[in-house]
Design an enzyme around this catalytic site. Structure first.
Site, short mmCIF file in Angstrom:
data_model
loop_
_atom_site.label_atom_id
_atom_site.label_comp_id
_atom_site.label_asym_id
_atom_site.label_seq_id
_atom_site.Cartn_x
_atom_site.Cartn_y
_atom_site.Cartn_z
CG HIS A 28 14.82 64.36 64.73
ND1 HIS A 28 13.60 64.90 64.34
CD2 HIS A 28 14.51 63.46 65.69
CE1 HIS A 28 12.63 64.34 65.04
NE2 HIS A 28 13.15 63.46 65.86
CD GLU A 211 6.64 61.90 65.45
OE1 GLU A 211 6.73 62.44 66.57
OE2 GLU A 211 7.13 60.77 65.19
N1 HPA Z 1 8.59 61.54 68.44
C1 HPA Z 1 8.43 61.93 69.69
N2 HPA Z 1 9.16 61.46 70.67
C2 HPA Z 1 10.12 60.58 70.39
C3 HPA Z 1 10.33 60.15 69.11
C4 HPA Z 1 9.52 60.67 68.07
O1 HPA Z 1 9.64 60.32 66.88
N3 HPA Z 1 11.34 59.27 69.18
C5 HPA Z 1 11.74 59.20 70.45
N4 HPA Z 1 10.99 59.98 71.21
ZN ZN Z 2 12.16 62.35 67.29
#
Ligand code: HPA
Ligand code: ZN
Length: 349
Positions: A28, A211
């Site tokens: 990731h 997230e």
């Molecule tokens: N989340 C979502 N999109 C993203 C992220 C992330 O942490 N980093 C780069 N694009």
């Molecule tokens: Zn990401």
């Protein structure tokens, strides 16, 4: 935690050295998020792109975020300097060199084309530059690398279909499809049809989910998109049934602790739930997400999180082992990498 080979416990003083030395995979990491401020300025100069920041230092000082969106705005400004195939090659080669220094044996790199086509750069330029660097990785850096194309979820599903269509002539250069960008308000099911099409085409599937957004986003990434890994997934901790499902199905989570800290998903690293997730039987991995912006590459994520949470060498082995198990490499390469992991743990006994 599952039964893995027993290793003599490593003393707390030697644990950081073990974390740095152990072979690992990174699953990731957004390549545009590895673009360091000095490289942004150098590319800006060579491509005659003016930045809104007067100096490298001023740009770095802007790296203070309240949430995902405040980060994405600055991250997007950095991507405007990328123009040529060589720019995409150089950015990727710099990340691979840095990953090798952290003993990453294999990496699956996220990129998006929609950001760059939005600036007038063609999909062919983007993918050929990234892929040439990945193809050179074994000879230049003694490691393997593959590419995962992420749709931008703040755009429409129709635009994701266009993006997939444009990438199809370069299909053999991409292992999988993912979903990134502004999460809240753009649930996985918005992309049900285009993920079904990608699945039919034989792409491996992943998606950012949980997230910042609630566990419902993780359920629909699993049940509607039918992904094989969840990126982040840390909000699962609020849903017992989901935690049980993730553990039972051995569904990998690509966790990014310093990203979560910098984007204020957790107020402190001590409050991060990585250890609780591992202890609940979840196949978690540690990753850097956007290392140029979040204060560290993968080894910094390992050492800071282990110090904050009091994790042990058994957790270290499990996380490294999970990273190979959750990767999209073939069985023979996986067993070679796991042997190299086991050999390092033996030397630490
Ligand atoms: N989340 C979502 N999109 C993203 C992220 C992330 O942490 N980093 C780069 N694009
Ligand atoms: Zn990401």
């Amino acid at each position: 935690m599952p039964n893995h080979p027993q290793h003599k416990p490593v003393s707390p003083e030697r644990l950081p050295a073990l974390l740095r030395a152990m072979p690992k995979a990174e699953l990731h990491m957004h390549i545009e998020g590895s673009l360091e401020a000095d490289m942004i300025f150098a590319m800006g100069q060579r491509n005659h792109v003016r930045l809104a920041y007067p100096s490298i230092e001023a740009l770095r000082q802007a790296y203070v975020f309240d949430n995902l969106q405040s980060f994405l705005d600055i991250y997007h400004a950095g991507t405007t300097v990328l123009k040529t195939e060589q720019d995409f090659y150089d950015m990727t080669d710099a990340y691979l060199a840095r990953a090798q220094a952290d003993n990453v044996l294999h990496t699956e790199i996220f990129f998006d084309t929609q950001t760059h086509t939005g600036h007038g750069t063609s999909v062919v330029t983007v993918i050929n530059g990234l892929h040439r660097a990945c193809a050179d990785a074994p000879a230049r850096h003694g490691m393997t690398a593959s590419l995962i194309l992420c749709f931008l979820r703040h755009l429409s599903e129709e635009e994701a279909f266009e993006c997939l269509e444009q990438a199809l002539p370069l299909r053999d250069k991409i292992v999988g499809i993912g979903l990134a960008s502004s999460e809240v308000g753009h649930p996985p099911e918005k992309f049900a049809k285009v993920f079904a099409r990608a699945r039919q085409l034989g792409f491996r599937l992943v998606a950012h989910a949980g997230e910042e957004a609630p566990p419902a986003y993780i359920w629909s990434a699993l049940d509607v998109l039918k992904v094989e890994r969840i990126d982040h997934g840390v909000q699962a901790i609020h849903d017992t049934a989901l935690m049980q499902r993730l553990a039972k199905d051995r569904m990998p989570l690509t966790v990014c602790p310093l990203s979560n800290l910098k984007l204020r998903v957790f107020p402190t690293l001590q409050q991060h739930t990585l250890k609780r997730m591992l202890d609940a039987g979840i196949v978690a991995t540690v990753n850097s997400d956007d290392p140029a912006y979040f204060g560290g590459y993968i080894n910094e994520n390992f050492t800071q999180t282990f110090a904050a949470l009091g994790m042990t060498s058994a957790h270290a082995y499990l996380l490294a082992r999970n990273s190979f198990d959750a990767s999209f490499i073939d069985a023979s390469l996986r067993s070679q990498y796991v042997q190299r992991l086991d050999a390092v743990f033996e030397t630490f006994e």
